[in-house]
Design a protein around this motif. Structure first.
Motif, short mmCIF file in Angstrom:
data_model
loop_
_atom_site.label_atom_id
_atom_site.label_comp_id
_atom_site.label_asym_id
_atom_site.label_seq_id
_atom_site.Cartn_x
_atom_site.Cartn_y
_atom_site.Cartn_z
N VAL A 1 26.92 22.51 56.79
CA VAL A 1 27.87 22.26 55.70
C VAL A 1 27.12 22.17 54.38
O VAL A 1 26.18 21.37 54.25
CB VAL A 1 28.64 20.94 55.94
N GLY B 1 25.85 18.81 52.80
CA GLY B 1 25.92 17.76 53.81
C GLY B 1 24.53 17.21 54.09
O GLY B 1 23.52 17.70 53.57
N GLY C 1 26.70 16.99 59.52
CA GLY C 1 27.09 18.20 58.81
C GLY C 1 26.47 19.47 59.34
O GLY C 1 26.16 20.39 58.57
N ASN D 1 36.34 27.42 56.56
CA ASN D 1 36.07 26.65 57.78
C ASN D 1 37.08 25.58 58.12
O ASN D 1 36.91 24.90 59.15
CB ASN D 1 34.67 26.01 57.69
N TYR E 1 32.96 28.28 51.99
CA TYR E 1 31.50 28.25 51.86
C TYR E 1 30.97 29.38 50.99
O TYR E 1 29.96 29.23 50.32
CB TYR E 1 30.85 28.39 53.25
N GLU F 1 33.50 18.06 53.32
CA GLU F 1 33.36 19.50 53.46
C GLU F 1 34.32 20.22 52.53
O GLU F 1 35.53 20.00 52.58
CB GLU F 1 33.62 19.93 54.90
#
Length: 472
Positions: free
Chosen positions: A118, A121, A95, A209, A191, A187
């Motif tokens: 991530v 992650g 990640g 992303n 974000y 994911e």
């Protein structure tokens, strides 16, 4: 004598005919799998007229397929279900993305820098952050001799340790050692969202992303949050976005421009067997496999903006590039960052549909050139930014959403004209930057991942095209 000459002529002609027939027969003798590959490429491949007249015979189907690819083709590939693939990427296993960089302040050395982590992650749970510098992986110092070995270590999925560095008075000292193991994660591609203001004007920001259609509601909800907030411009950060679903791109587009359902979003051009077809915004959205699947539902999230700023890098690819190109007829799109990767084509899976199946390979040849409603496209060399900005020009890298982050800073300067007042809290690297104006990235894992990921893919039954040959 005349009869003898006629007989000799007849024999000669017969020998030539037999010879030609043998040559023709010899040219057609290929292993069954290779013949199937060649036949399929003749029907569907965009550059089918450039296929070699006499393909190089090869017992390896993979090498045979590679030998058929046109010189300009960087992205067609073939799957072998029997192949045991265990190498993927640092993103897939841990990640995070990274770059290997050279800094003038430290001649002869190579360092790693974390470019993306991530949320939630494996790397994020260990505390790794964008901008972290590292000098070694599993005890192996990064240098010109070991860099290839480092790249291999980071895509194998085994436990890894990163020796990080701290910046103190423009000097590098040892930082924490991060031990990271693979663990399953998903994911969520949005974000961060933020609003910036100069006191008179507001600009929204989204880091997005992946055009993963399972999370379409998430990106649409993120856009809708800007409703009634008074933003005039939107910054969409696609710098590491490798692409994804075309329907997702159409949904994002329909949420930021005032268009009707029937207006053209996409024009796809195939070879002579397939021809050309167009898809409206509504049609493209309806071809998606996830909700919402109607234009009417999507525009419930619509906002009104004057400009869309898109942040890009050499890793921006596929549907991310499509969004930029195909919004231009309808909106003022300003690209900031670096030139994109240049995936301006799409494909669909070609597999043996016979029962029982005889060929196990799956082909992904480039089939369509993609254009916007004004037939603008042909960006195989990449989309060139309106404003060039190199995020590696100063290290450590700032967090996404930091007003001093190189790409975002430029976008805010163009949009707001002055230094922005941030309307919400933002995380920021606290360490002083290394004064290295000519830092050079010699490798970026995000670029490698975007290069190896599939080109834009249409469901074979959803193309609307009938190729003029028996389907393979």
């Amino acid at each position: 004598m005349k009869n003898i000459k006629c007989n000799l002529l007849s024999i000669l002609l017969l020998m030539i005919a037999i010879s030609c027939k043998k040559e023709k027969q010899a040219a057609l003798i290929l292993p069954e799998a290779n013949q199937w590959i060649l036949d399929s490429m003749k029907v569907y491949y965009y550059w089918n007229e450039q296929l070699p007249k006499q393909p190089e015979p090869n017992n390896s189907a993979s090498l045979f397929f590679q030998g058929l690819r046109y010189s300009a083709d960087r992205f067609s590939y073939m799957e072998d279900p029997a192949a045991n693939t265990t190498e993927y990427s640092s993103f897939a296993y841990y990640g995070f993305e990274y770059a290997l960089v050279q800094m003038p302040a430290f001649p002869g050395r190579i360092f790693g820098t974390v470019t993306l982590v991530v949320p939630n992650g494996p790397a994020a749970k260990k505390g790794l952050k964008r901008g972290d510098l590292f000098s070694a992986v599993n005890g192996i110092e990064i240098n010109s001799s070991s860099s290839n070995a480092i790249k291999q270590l980071l895509k194998q999925g085994a436990n890894i340790s990163l020796q990080t560095l701290k910046v103190v008075n423009d000097q590098l000292i040892s930082g924490p050692l991060f031990s990271i193991s693979y663990s399953y994660f998903r994911e969520q591609p949005v974000y961060l969202t933020k609003i910036f203001s100069n006191g008179n004007k507001k600009t929204g920001y989204i880091f997005y992303n992946n055009f993963n259609d399972e999370f379409d509601r998430n990106i649409l909800d993120s856009i809708a949050k800007f409703k009634n907030k008074g933003i005039k411009d939107l910054i969409l950060d696609l710098r590491y976005n490798p692409g994804g679903a075309v329907s997702s791109a159409a949904k994002v587009a329909a949420a930021v421009v005032s268009v009707n359902e029937g207006e053209i979003f996409l024009v796809s051009q195939a070879n002579k067997n397939g021809g050309r077809f167009t898809d409206s915004f509504g049609q493209t959205i309806a071809k998606g496999s996830s909700l919402p699947r109607t234009f009417a539902e999507v525009i419930n999230s619509r906002i009104s903006i004057e400009k869309l700023f898109v942040l890009t890098s050499s890793a921006t690819a596929s549907s991310a590039e499509l969004l930029i190109n195909n919004l231009k007829p309808y909106l003022n799109v300003v690209q900031i960052g670096e030139k994109t990767i240049g995936k301006d084509m799409s494909s669909f899976e070609i597999y043996d549909q016979r029962v029982p199946k005889k060929i196990m390979y799956v082909l992904h040849p480039l089939i369509f050139k993609l254009y916007n409603s004004k037939l603008q496209g042909d960006y195989s060399a990449g989309l060139v930014p309106d404003y060039f900005a190199d995020e590696f020009s100063t290290l450590p890298l700032k967090e996404f959403g930091d007003k001093e982050e190189i790409l975002l800073k430029k976008a805010l300067e163009v949009s707001l004209g002055t230094s922005p007042i941030i309307s919400s809290k933002v995380a920021s690297n606290k360490v002083a930057p290394i004064l290295s104006a000519n830092t050079k990235a010699v490798f970026q894992s995000s670029f490698a991942r975007s290069t190896t990921m599939s080109p834009i893919s249409f469901g074979r039954g959803k193309t609307g095209l009938d190729f003029k040959s028996n389907k393979k």
